[in-house]
Design a protein around this motif. Structure first.
Motif, mmCIF file in Angstrom:
data_model
loop_
_atom_site.group_PDB
_atom_site.id
_atom_site.type_symbol
_atom_site.label_atom_id
_atom_site.label_comp_id
_atom_site.label_asym_id
_atom_site.label_seq_id
_atom_site.Cartn_x
_atom_site.Cartn_y
_atom_site.Cartn_z
ATOM 1 N N LEU A 5 0.823 -1.212 0.000
ATOM 2 C CA LEU A 5 0.000 0.000 0.000
ATOM 3 C C LEU A 5 0.855 1.259 0.000
ATOM 4 O O LEU A 5 1.899 1.304 0.649
ATOM 5 C CB LEU A 5 -0.885 0.047 1.245
ATOM 6 N N PRO A 6 0.431 2.283 -0.715
ATOM 7 C CA PRO A 6 1.164 3.538 -0.655
ATOM 8 C C PRO A 6 0.958 4.191 0.708
ATOM 9 O O PRO A 6 -0.031 3.902 1.376
ATOM 10 C CB PRO A 6 0.493 4.381 -1.737
ATOM 11 N N PRO A 7 1.877 5.045 1.107
ATOM 12 C CA PRO A 7 1.654 5.765 2.352
ATOM 13 C C PRO A 7 0.423 6.670 2.232
ATOM 14 O O PRO A 7 0.032 7.036 1.126
ATOM 15 C CB PRO A 7 2.915 6.607 2.537
ATOM 16 N N THR A 10 -5.550 8.699 -2.464
ATOM 17 C CA THR A 10 -6.636 9.655 -2.645
ATOM 18 C C THR A 10 -7.562 9.542 -1.444
ATOM 19 O O THR A 10 -7.547 8.537 -0.727
ATOM 20 C CB THR A 10 -7.456 9.356 -3.912
ATOM 21 N N ARG A 11 -8.393 10.563 -1.261
ATOM 22 C CA ARG A 11 -9.373 10.555 -0.176
ATOM 23 C C ARG A 11 -10.275 9.325 -0.252
ATOM 24 O O ARG A 11 -10.567 8.698 0.761
ATOM 25 C CB ARG A 11 -10.244 11.805 -0.310
ATOM 26 N N GLU A 12 -10.693 9.003 -1.481
ATOM 27 C CA GLU A 12 -11.592 7.863 -1.698
ATOM 28 C C GLU A 12 -10.939 6.551 -1.251
ATOM 29 O O GLU A 12 -11.545 5.776 -0.525
ATOM 30 C CB GLU A 12 -11.958 7.746 -3.186
ATOM 31 N N GLU A 13 -9.722 6.369 -1.694
ATOM 32 C CA GLU A 13 -9.010 5.137 -1.332
ATOM 33 C C GLU A 13 -8.928 5.000 0.182
ATOM 34 O O GLU A 13 -9.157 3.934 0.747
ATOM 35 C CB GLU A 13 -7.582 5.161 -1.904
ATOM 36 N N ASN A 19 -12.302 4.274 1.712
ATOM 37 C CA ASN A 19 -12.746 2.913 1.427
ATOM 38 C C ASN A 19 -11.944 1.864 2.189
ATOM 39 O O ASN A 19 -11.978 0.689 1.850
ATOM 40 C CB ASN A 19 -12.676 2.632 -0.074
ATOM 41 N N GLY A 20 -11.207 2.320 3.149
ATOM 42 C CA GLY A 20 -10.563 1.381 4.041
ATOM 43 C C GLY A 20 -9.213 0.886 3.562
ATOM 44 O O GLY A 20 -8.695 -0.087 4.082
ATOM 45 N N ARG A 21 -8.666 1.563 2.559
ATOM 46 C CA ARG A 21 -7.358 1.125 2.096
ATOM 47 C C ARG A 21 -6.262 1.669 3.013
ATOM 48 O O ARG A 21 -5.312 2.308 2.600
ATOM 49 C CB ARG A 21 -7.124 1.568 0.645
ATOM 50 N N SER A 22 -6.447 1.423 4.261
ATOM 51 C CA SER A 22 -5.416 1.796 5.205
ATOM 52 C C SER A 22 -5.291 0.641 6.173
ATOM 53 O O SER A 22 -6.219 -0.136 6.338
ATOM 54 C CB SER A 22 -5.795 3.072 5.939
ATOM 55 N N THR A 23 -4.138 0.516 6.769
ATOM 56 C CA THR A 23 -3.922 -0.613 7.668
ATOM 57 C C THR A 23 -3.626 -0.129 9.078
ATOM 58 O O THR A 23 -3.435 1.061 9.316
ATOM 59 C CB THR A 23 -2.730 -1.456 7.200
#
Ligand code: ADP
Ligand code: NI
Length: 222
Positions: free
Chosen positions: A157-159, A164-167, A170-174
């Motif tokens: 995953l990118p930092p 983007t805000r959307e990403e 949408n939970g693309r964070s860990t």
């Protein structure tokens, strides 16, 4: 502020009962044990920094009552806090005002760097931030993420800065990302000298944890 310590103790006891009852309705990190830890830290910081321990203890006990996540809105939460305060005849109006001010500055500041003015407000904000750091901070973060079904880690995953805000929404964070997004920034936001000292040690412990975590993830720990 009243000098009668038994009056103060009875107000604190009423606050404990109220907050414990409120906290039992939620289970997402705003639990009673968070309040207990923040309160103990606030008293410790207050003694060390020469702030009013009663004001700090009462404000710490009540600090999450108006939290937005636990109420329909921050305003609704402040109203709940004020309703409880209306029913505390022993609490002097001047002390009540100080406590409400502390809690509203901390709540409206949203934890993002806005300066708080009084020493007592600084103490309570520091105590709240300290509970997001160190071993407890690590445990709370994994508990929070687990409850939301979030992944622990994804090295591909990118930092956050590059999402983007959307990403991000949408939970693309860990879970590990949360350390970079928030936790590693907190030590530089501390108000008091003693708070900074404690935050520094808790910070180093978290940095070490994340380093070790990443090494183990790759099977490359020493
Ligand atoms: P506070 O106690 O200051 O109100 P929060 O409500 O922001 O803190 O968060 C409660 C706990 O949940 C904290 O320990 C925090 O680290 C953790 N947490 C908050 N947001 C996230 C997130 N996006 N991912 C992982 N953990 C989080
Ligand atoms: Ni809190």
């Amino acid at each position: 502020m009243t000098l009668d310590s038994s009056t103060n103790e009875s107000i604190l006891e009423a606050a404990r009962i109220f907050v414990q009852e409120e906290a039992s309705k939620h289970s997402d990190g705003h639990d009673w044990t968070h309040i207990q830890r923040v309160t103990a830290l606030a008293v410790r910081l207050a003694r060390h920094m020469g702030a009013d321990p009663f004001v700090c203890e009462l404000a710490a006990l009540l600090h999450d009552v108006p939290d937005e996540k636990l109420n329909d809105s921050l305003e609704a939460g402040m109203a709940k806090l004020n309703t409880w305060l209306d029913n505390q005849p022993l609490l002097e109006p001047s002390t009540r005002e100080v406590v409400v001010n502390i809690i509203s500055t901390i709540s409206y500041a949203g934890g993002q760097g806005a300066a708080v003015d009084s020493l007592e407000a600084q103490v309570v904000q520091d105590a709240d931030r300290l509970d997001a750091l160190g071993a407890i901070g690590i445990a709370r973060t994994f508990a929070f993420s687990g409850a939301r079904g979030r992944e622990m880690y994804d090295p591909s995953l990118p930092p956050r800065e590059q999402m983007t805000r959307e990403e991000y929404r949408n939970g693309r964070s860990t879970t590990i990302n949360h350390f970079y997004e928030k936790l590693f920034k907190l030590k530089d936001l501390m108000n008091t000298s003693y708070g900074k000292e404690l935050a520094q040690r808790r910070h180093e412990y978290m940095v070490q944890f994340v380093e070790q975590f990443k090494q183990e993830w790759e099977g490359m720990d020493r």
